[in-house]
Design an enzyme around this catalytic site. Structure first.
Site, PDB file in Angstrom:
ATOM      1  N   ARG A  22       0.871  -1.182   0.000  1.00  0.00           N
ATOM      2  CA  ARG A  22       0.000   0.000   0.000  1.00  0.00           C
ATOM      3  C   ARG A  22       0.908   1.232   0.000  1.00  0.00           C
ATOM      4  NH1 ARG A  22      -2.039  -1.234   6.165  1.00  0.00           N
ATOM      5  NH2 ARG A  22      -0.042  -0.809   7.179  1.00  0.00           N
ATOM      6  N   HIS A  78       3.181  -0.145  16.089  1.00  0.00           N
ATOM      7  CA  HIS A  78       1.989   0.707  16.112  1.00  0.00           C
ATOM      8  C   HIS A  78       2.335   2.152  16.474  1.00  0.00           C
ATOM      9  CE1 HIS A  78      -1.423   2.581  18.271  1.00  0.00           C
ATOM     10  NE2 HIS A  78      -2.084   2.132  17.214  1.00  0.00           N
ATOM     11  N   ARG A 138      -6.810  41.751  14.863  1.00  0.00           N
ATOM     12  CA  ARG A 138      -7.837  42.101  15.848  1.00  0.00           C
ATOM     13  C   ARG A 138      -7.267  43.161  16.783  1.00  0.00           C
ATOM     14  NH1 ARG A 138      -6.822  36.960  16.047  1.00  0.00           N
ATOM     15  NH2 ARG A 138      -8.186  35.463  15.016  1.00  0.00           N
ATOM     16  N   ARG A 146      -9.151  45.137  11.923  1.00  0.00           N
ATOM     17  CA  ARG A 146     -10.569  45.175  12.292  1.00  0.00           C
ATOM     18  C   ARG A 146     -10.762  46.117  13.470  1.00  0.00           C
ATOM     19  NH1 ARG A 146     -13.534  39.886  14.442  1.00  0.00           N
ATOM     20  NH2 ARG A 146     -12.268  40.322  16.257  1.00  0.00           N
ATOM     21  N   GLU A 154     -20.141  38.571   8.160  1.00  0.00           N
ATOM     22  CA  GLU A 154     -20.329  37.607   9.244  1.00  0.00           C
ATOM     23  C   GLU A 154     -21.785  37.518   9.673  1.00  0.00           C
ATOM     24  OE1 GLU A 154     -17.941  38.975  12.578  1.00  0.00           O
ATOM     25  OE2 GLU A 154     -18.069  41.028  11.863  1.00  0.00           O
ATOM     26  N   GLY A 161     -16.065  36.412   7.708  1.00  0.00           N
ATOM     27  CA  GLY A 161     -15.819  36.008   9.089  1.00  0.00           C
ATOM     28  C   GLY A 161     -16.654  34.753   9.314  1.00  0.00           C
ATOM     29  N   THR A 162     -16.106  33.628   8.870  1.00  0.00           N
ATOM     30  CA  THR A 162     -16.936  32.418   8.849  1.00  0.00           C
ATOM     31  C   THR A 162     -17.209  31.846  10.234  1.00  0.00           C
ATOM     32  OG1 THR A 162     -14.935  31.227   8.248  1.00  0.00           O
ATOM     33  CG2 THR A 162     -16.502  31.696   6.495  1.00  0.00           C
ATOM     34  N   ASP A 195     -18.438  33.594  12.922  1.00  0.00           N
ATOM     35  CA  ASP A 195     -19.761  34.126  13.253  1.00  0.00           C
ATOM     36  C   ASP A 195     -20.782  33.785  12.181  1.00  0.00           C
ATOM     37  OD1 ASP A 195     -18.786  35.103  15.566  1.00  0.00           O
ATOM     38  OD2 ASP A 195     -19.559  37.130  15.301  1.00  0.00           O
TER      39      ASP A 195
END
Lengths: 889, 889
Positions: A339, A457, A564, A619, A755, A776-777, A779
């Protein structure tokens, strides 16, 4: 209801393209069979059967058994043996195999077909009594565990007791007679536990095993793994039934696992391990520490040469690094599985670059080969210094990168206290790990195991998830009871003590060592240069300080997409901000603002200087005022309580009560939907006016000293075009006045964050007033769903569990809901303002699948946290190459 | 920047269609001029000039003065007089006139052109010294007030002082010499106040007056009126300059106002009043109580006949009731204004029906003639009994309907305590009202004035806004100082005492009389029957109880669109609900549910019985759990505080503290975005399972007794298709089980409320699982805007004030944002499920403009509060007739 579709495929009937149907393992077994590699014959039952089985109340679909028998008959004829035939028995393995590899997550049964009679026949045929009884007792244990639900540990306990009695140290110290006795003990334990005999009928064994493998698709650890790896629950697993070959038939037999290249570093050298006289599970599970594959060249040069040839054929055939399982049965090489080799981020990059240089793949293919998500691993911190006096042990460098954490000795503790839990920095130290440890490993900074090799593992998981890991560190011993780890030199460390591991070098240090971020160089740098050529999307960063901005520049950011300004009101400035908010008069307010202005200007000067001529989107202040008052409210409330008792009716009590009331006036029922963002600026324009004076003032200052800042001022939470229009007019006057006072002109523009759903819906209006939009994804997602992240904790986990939602929509953009809104917004905005700059600055900006979506809807840039910048750069390139990489989940 | 557009129009140049440009008054003056009615010549300055003037810093646009002078010259030539000509002076009026009538809101100047010289010339010409000085002193007062900002009251005080000195009771008791003296006093008062002379130059007077009228568009009361009437701020007012004619030139002169039909009742009989020897303002302002128009027939039959003829011509011409102002100058009739007569809702209905019967308009036109909003006035309560012993006074029945309230004697108090303020029931009692009283009138249940006739300001407003009103009730006298109202019989009522007025009959009663809802009968019934034929939208009601359902049926509801079940958890059931929420075990929970089930079933039986075979949409429980815990939280918190002091460390304290903690766990940061609606049902399914058992159980019961309920079960707050799918499956099982237990089958279906933006965006998915959608536009609006109504109080009023929003979007559907989302939803839902029923149950369902929108996007029904049902029925018909009525705001 019998399906017309072919449900059972002989290996030679399939090919590598049928991964959906045959699973990765089955498809590759078919492909290898067809290119003439020595694959033990067998067949694959499709993933569709699995889904039918699981949905149909866990019953094998009608007619399936006939199809299985038909395929089995073909294999029996090929091998000249028959399953369950007391005179000439065939033994088979039954293994899972899903579309995407889920190592160790699902179940496997080996040596199927053994019973008292067939065992006897094989003993007679091979003359190897110990091998047969060893195989038989393993089969009983595995079958009981996987099919009948009596846990493996119970049988291992019986074995351990026996070894104790016999004074045997290793399994191999137990002779044939005792192995036979053990088989009997196992069977009687099973009868005691379940009240039933071990099924001796080989056909019954096979049918039950097929069901058990299907069932294992739905076990908890498989689910956990799929959740983490974002693998769809609907894929199902195939079942592979394959003729057994035996690596444990004596000194001329063996088994191993190897990668055609080093999956930890990407180095072009065979990488792997083997064990002579052992079955495959011994290698994979890391129970016995195996031998480096290169030893095989000395021990059995002919087989090694054959295997080298197989490696070359497979890498050439697949044009990709292969992870190959092989078995040597009495000097004959069999290939059991191949694989794509899972690898670390850095290895993925190096291998991709090397394959291009070897002219085996194109640059485009190289770009599509590296999972963008993994790229963050290239940014693992490195040790600043390597103080020799602090070295306490050395082991195998299984997962590169440095990690610093407190020792924890079990996975439950790691999960509870680590990243996903209390958020402490822990480092998981185990004798060895198994699939149940996954959650604990993901919660820790790094992993250190005493046993197990490069393909154990622990090493596998380390590479896949980019966890700094050292394996097989035989120099430490672990005492789980007393919760200590002892080094060879006798130093005793307790759970909770700090250690540092360097997974790149395989060295363990005591204490907390300092780390530093890496630089982009070598193949990584070259790879990113290629990626950059293929992308259309620009990549900016979310950075609030000059330090963050500098880091992001290092990772290739092309600007700041979101600076911000909230933090500029915190820390030792907070009391001034509180005075401002609670001011009784314009005079008081002005005084507070006059204090803040030069401080803010200083902040912006630092950022503008760092970013040079790259755009900086700032902003304006966004959160509700009450967020700044939380500590003062607490304090005032306490003061009031004390004063009521100590000085009732006093003037000071009266003042405090009035103050408290004033603070409480800022409470809101739904602060997310209240007075914040541009609403705040419209009601109390003084703060943003000060901010504009500070921003433009700073830009003027920087320009005077030779800079040329590109300022983009982002007005948050606009939902109505008039909000933006009004504030723009008002703030533009402040900007003009500031420039006039400074005597310099600077470049600035106004835009808004999208937003609020209405902003997206009325983009055709708002875009006429904006130079840029930034989604502003965070909000936007919350409002589109009507779900607040703060309150979702009581139902979102249940939603994920019940599959109401496939995943948390704040992780990757919800294309059908939020994405639809974004698409409407982009189209409407561009129609009225073709020059508008469109970007995204929500956390989705650093999520590869979301980046692909942003590319598809035609954004100009994405903005993400500094360390996600390379991830976004690569995802943007992949999106543009019409990614075939993107999994169809 | 001179405009090319015609800005000044002579009356004969315009027509009635130019309302936008010339205003209503100007357009009608033009129309009347052109159909040959005796209109004093003049010209109109357009509304566009007003807007240019107001936006351009209140400066008359360049070139305008020349155009005005040109038009003036034409009028002067026509009249053979010249403005300001000392030998042959023309006098003019300057009046406002917007597109939509705003009676009394803006300013007017009369007798313009007077100065010491022209006054003298007119005295010589007319020989009527008193008339001229009276006009002159009026002009000085008006001009000072309107143009120069010195308030009218100051001048009236001077006049009152003079009358007192002279012992004069009425204005007419003051002779010419004193009027002259008064003019001088006025002018010197002005000089004292402003330090400037009264401008004697007539051209200067004209220009200043034009500006003043433009300015009056922006005065506070005009703004207040437009806000209430939803008239756009951008329309502006025209200015009409017209030759003066005089109703105060002696006994053969007079002035009056008349409607061609009765605007209070709709009766087809001339309705109006006049005063001989008076100027128009005396009638409109209601200062002197005028004489019924029918008296004119006796007093001056010839003029009456002429006027009757004018009424007929105008009603025929406009095919609509006309409100006409006229003046008689020395026996000659002049028409000064005509406009559509404002009328009450009942009158609008009667007139529309009568005009159809007279074959002057079609039924379609009739439907479009009645403003849907006004229809609620037809539902004014009526008095149950009319006890003669409680009658305290009689007056003119100016606004029909009964009103019960506490006496308030000024508008400020009414506004503060009434509907819009503290929400008390107050009844405004005034000597007379003027435009400044508007806010107070709108806040009161009804209005009672001591003076003023049927066309006074109070009567006008009463009719327009449907306020039960009695005017000119000379039997009462008001003492504002002592805050009392005294009746003719000497009874003294104090502010705050309850009275009842019957505006239909004009009778005032003492105390609170019982009222009853009216029935739909007569013309109203006929009109509604017509309307129903023209509408496509069905109209349902929002009703939570059998009583509300019955009321709505009375108003024509065709089903229940929203039956909220929250109230079924309140009152004396609340403690049980609290036990349910706070239950520690499934056993406790079940016990609480078993208590609630029969109670809820009872609620639903009542509703189903009332609604017969009409559909009933029941919304499952929606609010966050904490809303049910508010009182118990308060109580427990107090208990804890007391116990901490009195029994520290006690077991009972411990229990209470645990209870409090449990309650507090239900707090949310943003409850609107938290665990509520279907989310609650997914996390705690027991409550809705009980509700389904109650709903279906009730339906089975009703069916057994011969009913056939049509049950629609609405699952709230769905944003993800899987939410609906999961709950539907789960609840369907409960429904089936309930029907099986009852042994009856009933008709029911599942649907959802569209209130989360994502639901609208993913309608193509959700519609496949739903039998119906109902737009919950309250929440949908809040989420689309990201604004919570509870928190909007701190910024929404400012938004309206600053024109950021034209109106509160929770009043009428925001078409460009929320409406766009609705459109997407409707189109996508119908595409996958053409049979889906689509409706609206937010408060917008009763707002006529929103109903029109719902019709346009193709909803099947609207649902509104019972009393809005006729409003919605009419609005739906108008929408379907492609309403030309709908104002283009």
């Amino acid at each position: 209801m019998a399906s017309n579709k072919k449900r059972v495929w002989l290996f030679h009937e399939g090919n590598a393209k049928l991964r959906d149907l045959l699973g990765g393992k089955g498809a590759n077994l078919a492909e290898m069979t067809n290119i003439g590699l020595p694959v033990p014959p067998g067949f694959t039952i499709t993933t569709e059967v699995c889904n039918e089985y699981l949905k149909g109340g866990k019953k094998l679909p009608a007619g399936l058994v006939d199809e299985v028998n038909k395929a089995l008959a073909y294999v029996e004829k090929q091998m000249g043996k028959k399953l369950g035939d007391p005179r000439n028995p065939l033994l088979v393995s039954v293994r899972s195999g899903a579309k995407f590899s889920m190592p160790g997550m699902m179940d496997t049964i080996l040596n199927l077909g053994l019973n008292d009679q067939t065992a006897q026949t094989i003993i007679e045929a091979t003359g190897n009594e110990r091998f047969v009884w060893d195989g038989y007792r393993r089969f009983v244990m595995m079958f009981s565990d996987v099919v009948l639900g009596v846990e493996k540990e119970e049988f291992e306990h019986i074995f351990t007791q026996m070894k104790k009695r016999l004074g045997a140290k290793l399994d191999t110290d137990v002779d044939a007679a005792n192995m036979k006795k053990l088989t009997v003990l196992f069977k009687s334990h099973l009868k005691k536990r379940l009240g039933r005999e071990f099924p001796s009928d080989a056909v019954e064994q096979l049918q039950l095993s097929i069901c058990a493998v299907f069932n294992s698709w739905d076990n908890d650890r498989a689910k956990e793994y799929r959740k983490k790896e974002k693998i769809s629950e609907d894929l199902g697993t195939a079942v592979n039934v394959q003729t057994m070959v035996f690596g444990n038939m004596g000194a001329d037999s063996g088994t191993g696992v190897a990668f055609t290249r080093n999956p930890a570093t990407g180095e072009n050298a065979m990488f792997g391990e083997y064990l002579m006289n052992a079955q495959g599970e011994d290698v994979v599970a890391g129970v016995r520490t195996p031998v480096d594959i290169n030893e095989l060249a000395k021990q059995n040069p002919e087989i090694y040469k054959q295997f080298e040839e197989v490696c070359k054929i497979l890498e050439d055939h697949y044009r990709e690094v292969q992870d190959i399982e092989f078995t040597i049965e009495k000097g004959r090489l069999f290939i059991l599985q191949c694989r794509s080799g899972k690898r670390t981020g850095p290895a993925a990059v190096k291998i991709a670059v090397d394959l291009v240089k070897e002219k085996r793949i194109t640059r485009e293919e190289a770009i599509l080969r590296v999972p963008a998500e993994q790229l963050e691993q290239c940014l693992h911190p490195r040790l600043k210094d390597r103080p020799k006096e602090k070295v306490i042990a050395k082991g195998m460098n299984a997962g590169p990168g440095a990690a610093v954490g407190m020792i924890v000795l079990d996975s439950a503790t790691s999960a509870r206290r680590g990243k996903a839990g209390a958020g402490e920095k822990v480092l998981l130290v185990r004798r060895q790990t198994n699939p149940d440890d996954l959650k604990g490993m993901l919660s820790s900074q790094g992993v250190l195991t005493a046993e197990g090799g490069r393909t154990s593992h622990a090493a596998l998981v380390a590479r896949q998830f980019g966890i700094p890991t050292i394996c097989g560190c035989a120099e430490i011993s672990i005492d789980e009871k007393n919760r200590t780890m002892t080094t060879r030199s006798g130093a005793v460390l307790h759970e909770g003590d700090w250690i540092t591991i360097d997974g790149t070098e395989g060295i363990v240090y005591t204490g907390k060592l300092a780390t530093e971020p890496p630089t982009i160089s070598g193949e990584f740098k070259e790879f990113m240069t290629w990626a950059d050529k293929y992308r259309r999307l620009k990549v900016r960063t979310n950075a609030d300080t000059p330090e963050q901005a500098a880091e992001a520049l290092n990772w290739g950011a092309q600007g700041i997409g979101l600076c911000r300004t909230e933090h500029m009101f915190l820390g030792d400035r907070l009391p001034k901000v509180q005075k401002l908010i609670l001011a009784d008069s314009d005079g008081e307010r002005k005084k507070a603002l006059d204090h803040l202005l030069p401080l803010q200007r200083g902040d912006f000067i630092g950022i503008f200087k760092t970013m040079g001529e790259l755009p900086v989107t700032i902003r304006l202040i966004d959160p509700p005022m009450h967020e700044f008052l939380i500590d003062i409210e607490q304090k005032t409330r306490e003061d009031v309580m004390v004063l009521r008792l100590t000085k009732p009716g006093s003037k000071v009590l009266d003042q405090k009560e009035k103050l408290l009331q004033k603070i409480e006036e800022h409470h809101e029922s739904n602060p997310m939907l209240g007075l914040r963002g541009c609403r705040l600026s419209i009601v109390f324009p003084q703060i943003v006016e000060m901010q504009i004076a500070a921003i433009i003032g700073a830009a003027c200052q920087v320009k005077k000293t030779g800079g040329n800042p590109q300022v983009e001022i982002m007005i948050p939470l606009v939902g109505i075009v008039t909000e933006l229009r009004l504030l723009k007019e008002q703030l533009d006057m402040v900007a003009q006045a500031t420039m006039k006072a400074e005597g310099v002109k600077v470049t600035y523009s106004f835009g808004t964050m999208i937003e609020v759903p209405r902003a997206a819906l009325t983009a055709a209006e708002i875009a006429q007033e904006a130079a840029f939009f930034s989604f502003g994804t965070n909000d936007l997602t919350q409002l589109t769903y009507g779900i607040s992240r703060d309150d979702a904790g009581r139902f979102l986990p249940i939603y994920i569990d019940k599959k109401i939602l496939p995943e948390d929509p704040t992780e990757s953009i919800d294309r059908s809901g939020v994405g639809k809104l974004m698409k409407i917004c982009v189209d409407d905005a561009r129609a009225v303002n073709p020059k508008i700059k469109l970007g995204i600055c929500g956390e989705h900006g650093g999520d590869p699948r979301s980046v692909v979506f942003c590319h598809q809807i035609g954004l100009d840039y994405v903005s993400c946290s500094p360390r996600r910048v390379p991830v976004a750069r690569l995802a943007a390139a992949q999106a543009n190459l019409e990614s075939t990489f993107e999994r169809d989940k």
